[in-house]
Write a protein that holds these residues in place. Structure first.
Motif, PDB file in Angstrom:
ATOM      1  N   PRO A   1      -2.468   4.366   6.879  1.00  0.00           N
ATOM      2  CA  PRO A   1      -2.332   3.254   5.945  1.00  0.00           C
ATOM      3  C   PRO A   1      -2.506   1.902   6.626  1.00  0.00           C
ATOM      4  N   THR A   2      -2.720   0.892   5.804  1.00  0.00           N
ATOM      5  CA  THR A   2      -2.650  -0.484   6.278  1.00  0.00           C
ATOM      6  C   THR A   2      -1.265  -1.038   5.967  1.00  0.00           C
ATOM      7  N   VAL A   3      -0.827  -1.963   6.794  1.00  0.00           N
ATOM      8  CA  VAL A   3       0.439  -2.653   6.562  1.00  0.00           C
ATOM      9  C   VAL A   3       0.133  -3.929   5.788  1.00  0.00           C
ATOM     10  N   VAL A   4       0.742  -4.044   4.620  1.00  0.00           N
ATOM     11  CA  VAL A   4       0.492  -5.191   3.748  1.00  0.00           C
ATOM     12  C   VAL A   4       1.481  -6.308   4.031  1.00  0.00           C
ATOM     13  N   ALA A   5       2.759  -5.976   4.158  1.00  0.00           N
ATOM     14  CA  ALA A   5       3.796  -6.990   4.351  1.00  0.00           C
ATOM     15  C   ALA A   5       5.059  -6.310   4.833  1.00  0.00           C
ATOM     16  N   ALA A   6       5.984  -7.125   5.355  1.00  0.00           N
ATOM     17  CA  ALA A   6       7.271  -6.608   5.821  1.00  0.00           C
ATOM     18  C   ALA A   6       8.354  -7.634   5.537  1.00  0.00           C
TER      19      ALA A   6
ATOM     20  N   HIS B   1       3.905   5.529  -4.377  1.00  0.00           N
ATOM     21  CA  HIS B   1       3.535   6.948  -4.277  1.00  0.00           C
ATOM     22  C   HIS B   1       4.266   7.629  -3.116  1.00  0.00           C
ATOM     23  N   ALA B   2       4.381   6.930  -1.993  1.00  0.00           N
ATOM     24  CA  ALA B   2       4.947   7.518  -0.773  1.00  0.00           C
ATOM     25  C   ALA B   2       6.179   6.729  -0.355  1.00  0.00           C
ATOM     26  N   TRP B   3       7.354   7.330  -0.536  1.00  0.00           N
ATOM     27  CA  TRP B   3       8.612   6.729  -0.083  1.00  0.00           C
ATOM     28  C   TRP B   3       8.915   7.252   1.315  1.00  0.00           C
ATOM     29  N   ILE B   4       8.877   6.349   2.275  1.00  0.00           N
ATOM     30  CA  ILE B   4       9.161   6.695   3.667  1.00  0.00           C
ATOM     31  C   ILE B   4      10.522   6.091   3.985  1.00  0.00           C
ATOM     32  N   CYS B   5      11.550   6.755   3.469  1.00  0.00           N
ATOM     33  CA  CYS B   5      12.905   6.209   3.472  1.00  0.00           C
ATOM     34  C   CYS B   5      13.739   6.869   4.551  1.00  0.00           C
ATOM     35  N   HIS B   6      14.427   6.056   5.330  1.00  0.00           N
ATOM     36  CA  HIS B   6      15.317   6.593   6.356  1.00  0.00           C
ATOM     37  C   HIS B   6      16.370   7.486   5.719  1.00  0.00           C
ATOM     38  N   PRO B   7      16.520   8.730   6.178  1.00  0.00           N
ATOM     39  CA  PRO B   7      17.505   9.652   5.591  1.00  0.00           C
ATOM     40  C   PRO B   7      18.882   9.455   6.194  1.00  0.00           C
ATOM     41  N   GLY B   8      19.525   8.356   5.831  1.00  0.00           N
ATOM     42  CA  GLY B   8      20.838   8.071   6.399  1.00  0.00           C
ATOM     43  C   GLY B   8      21.860   9.145   6.102  1.00  0.00           C
TER      44      GLY B   8
ATOM     45  N   GLU C   1       0.126  14.357   8.210  1.00  0.00           N
ATOM     46  CA  GLU C   1      -0.243  15.726   8.582  1.00  0.00           C
ATOM     47  C   GLU C   1      -0.524  16.592   7.365  1.00  0.00           C
ATOM     48  N   SER C   2       0.167  16.325   6.262  1.00  0.00           N
ATOM     49  CA  SER C   2      -0.020  17.142   5.059  1.00  0.00           C
ATOM     50  C   SER C   2      -1.188  16.671   4.210  1.00  0.00           C
ATOM     51  N   GLY C   3      -1.912  15.673   4.694  1.00  0.00           N
ATOM     52  CA  GLY C   3      -3.012  15.092   3.929  1.00  0.00           C
ATOM     53  C   GLY C   3      -2.560  13.772   3.365  1.00  0.00           C
ATOM     54  N   PRO C   4      -3.158  12.658   3.792  1.00  0.00           N
ATOM     55  CA  PRO C   4      -2.694  11.345   3.353  1.00  0.00           C
ATOM     56  C   PRO C   4      -2.829  11.193   1.841  1.00  0.00           C
ATOM     57  N   PRO C   5      -2.041  10.313   1.249  1.00  0.00           N
ATOM     58  CA  PRO C   5      -2.151  10.053  -0.189  1.00  0.00           C
ATOM     59  C   PRO C   5      -3.555   9.566  -0.568  1.00  0.00           C
ATOM     60  N   PRO C   6      -3.909   9.634  -1.831  1.00  0.00           N
ATOM     61  CA  PRO C   6      -5.234   9.164  -2.268  1.00  0.00           C
ATOM     62  C   PRO C   6      -5.444   7.689  -1.947  1.00  0.00           C
ATOM     63  N   PRO C   7      -6.706   7.272  -1.736  1.00  0.00           N
ATOM     64  CA  PRO C   7      -6.981   5.857  -1.463  1.00  0.00           C
ATOM     65  C   PRO C   7      -6.411   4.959  -2.558  1.00  0.00           C
ATOM     66  N   GLY C   8      -5.830   3.850  -2.127  1.00  0.00           N
ATOM     67  CA  GLY C   8      -5.205   2.929  -3.066  1.00  0.00           C
ATOM     68  C   GLY C   8      -3.736   3.180  -3.296  1.00  0.00           C
ATOM     69  N   SER C   9      -3.214   4.319  -2.802  1.00  0.00           N
ATOM     70  CA  SER C   9      -1.799   4.637  -2.994  1.00  0.00           C
ATOM     71  C   SER C   9      -0.917   3.646  -2.240  1.00  0.00           C
TER      72      SER C   9
ATOM     73  N   VAL D   1       8.790  -2.225   4.685  1.00  0.00           N
ATOM     74  CA  VAL D   1       7.385  -2.372   5.084  1.00  0.00           C
ATOM     75  C   VAL D   1       6.528  -1.809   3.949  1.00  0.00           C
ATOM     76  N   LEU D   2       5.649  -2.642   3.400  1.00  0.00           N
ATOM     77  CA  LEU D   2       4.750  -2.216   2.322  1.00  0.00           C
ATOM     78  C   LEU D   2       3.455  -1.700   2.941  1.00  0.00           C
ATOM     79  N   LEU D   3       3.071  -0.497   2.536  1.00  0.00           N
ATOM     80  CA  LEU D   3       1.884   0.160   3.055  1.00  0.00           C
ATOM     81  C   LEU D   3       0.896   0.440   1.910  1.00  0.00           C
ATOM     82  N   ARG D   4      -0.376   0.545   2.286  1.00  0.00           N
ATOM     83  CA  ARG D   4      -1.372   0.942   1.288  1.00  0.00           C
ATOM     84  C   ARG D   4      -2.438   1.786   1.977  1.00  0.00           C
TER      85      ARG D   4
END
Length: 353
Positions: free
Chosen positions: A211-216, A272-279, A325-333, A349-352
């Motif tokens: 992904p690209t990093v859009v903002a943080a 589409h993709a929540w990359i959330c720390h599993p506290g 590894e499982s296959g990145p989300p579709p473009p634009g996600s 961190v916002l990713l796209r």
């Protein structure tokens, strides 16, 4: 913009089911302690197995801080070095092509810092910019990605690497029967992660599927600094973990997420993709409820917690790696990396893709 070229997670070879770890820790508790409570805590956190820096039989209340920290430095260099080398290989870069290396840990102390000790081994240039981070805790993985993005926005021809090395088991206070210690002994695992990113003027910017990093965004919540962190003394690191933390997530972090996304014309349902720390499972449940998300939104975080435990700052890198590894989300996600730590603080961190 910043492009993530590669992200890798690595783990120590010693892996144990949760029940075996619980049985070992129960033997270390002081006489008269409620061992049934320990077993209930271990069963409640939804961790199935974890990797440990040392064989299970080497843990115990007799380990002093100096001995344990020396073990940390040796194991962290081995584990972090492997993560760094694998991520560079995946990115198609040599160590000498890195312009910045940032390292983070909150589970041991090293001076010179870990990334300084890895410069020769990994073939990094002597003039590489180094930024060691300590004290951001579980939030440091997301914070580090944000800092890399800021560096690469200003120096778009550069390549940068974030290294997170967390050996949480080496902070264990085996004879501590407090609830915070019981929860920490049940939740945390050991591992390292490395992420390689480049700016948009770098020759490799257009390569790969990362992904690209859009903002943080970083945010501290005043008056909460006493609720999460370390109590550091001759004994080493003793976990401070207040039962109010899940409600802080409900009251502050959910609103922060919504405000951050709204600034980019997005809503939580657009992610589409929540990359959330599993506290911990309760924190994930609270956050899903506060954001009106289905339980499946945090499936990757729940799976990471179940299979390797809470890796502190390395968790978000592990979760991002599993998405790739499982296959990145579709473009634009859209993706959102989200973590929280001592302060009390949140990092977004916002990713796209």
């Amino acid at each position: 913009m910043t492009r993530v070229l590669a992200v890798r997670s690595v783990f120590p070879p010693h892996r144990y089911p949760q029940s075996e770890i619980a049985a070992a820790l129960a033997r270390f508790l002081p006489p008269g302690s409620d061992t049934a409570l320990l077993h209930r805590v271990h069963a409640s956190v939804r961790v199935g197995a974890r990797h440990l820096a040392l064989p299970l039989e080497r843990y115990g209340p007799s380990n002093d801080f100096g001995t344990t920290n020396a073990l940390f430095v040796g194991a962290a260099l081995e584990l972090g070095g492997r993560a760094l080398e694998l991520a560079l290989a995946d990115a198609g870069l040599a160590g000498a092509e890195l312009d910045l290396v940032m390292s983070t840990t909150v589970t041991g102390l090293a001076t010179p810092s870990l990334e300084a000790r890895l410069v020769g081994r990994a073939g990094l240039r002597p003039d590489v910019r180094r930024v060691p981070l300590f004290g951001l805790g579980c939030a440091a993985g997301a914070a580090g990605v944000g800092h890399l993005h800021e560096h690469l926005t200003g120096r778009p021809g550069h390549a940068a690497l974030l290294l997170s090395t967390e050996l949480c088991s080496l902070t264990l206070q085996a004879a501590d029967a407090s609830m915070a210690a019981l929860v920490g002994g049940a939740l945390f695992g050991d591992g390292a992660g490395a992420l390689v990113a480049v700016g948009d003027d770098h020759p490799l910017y257009g390569s790969g599927t990362g992904p690209t990093v859009v903002a943080a965004r970083s945010r501290l919540y005043p008056g909460t600094e006493h609720l999460l962190g370390w109590d550091i003394g001759h004994w080493g690191f003793r976990l401070v973990l207040d039962r109010e933390v899940p409600e802080l997530v409900r009251l502050h972090v959910a609103e922060e997420v919504e405000t951050f996304l709204a600034g980019h014309d997005l809503k939580p349902s657009d992610v589409h993709a929540w990359i959330c720390h599993p506290g911990g499972p309760r924190i994930l449940d609270v956050l899903a409820d506060a954001l009106s998300l289905p339980e499946s939104a945090f499936a990757a975080s729940r799976n990471s917690l179940a299979t390797v435990g809470n890796l502190s700052s390395a968790s978000v890198l592990h979760i991002l790696a599993t998405f790739q590894e499982s296959g990145p989300p579709p473009p634009g996600s859209v993706g959102l990396m989200l973590a929280f730590g001592p302060g009390f603080a949140s990092e977004l961190v916002l990713l796209r893709w």
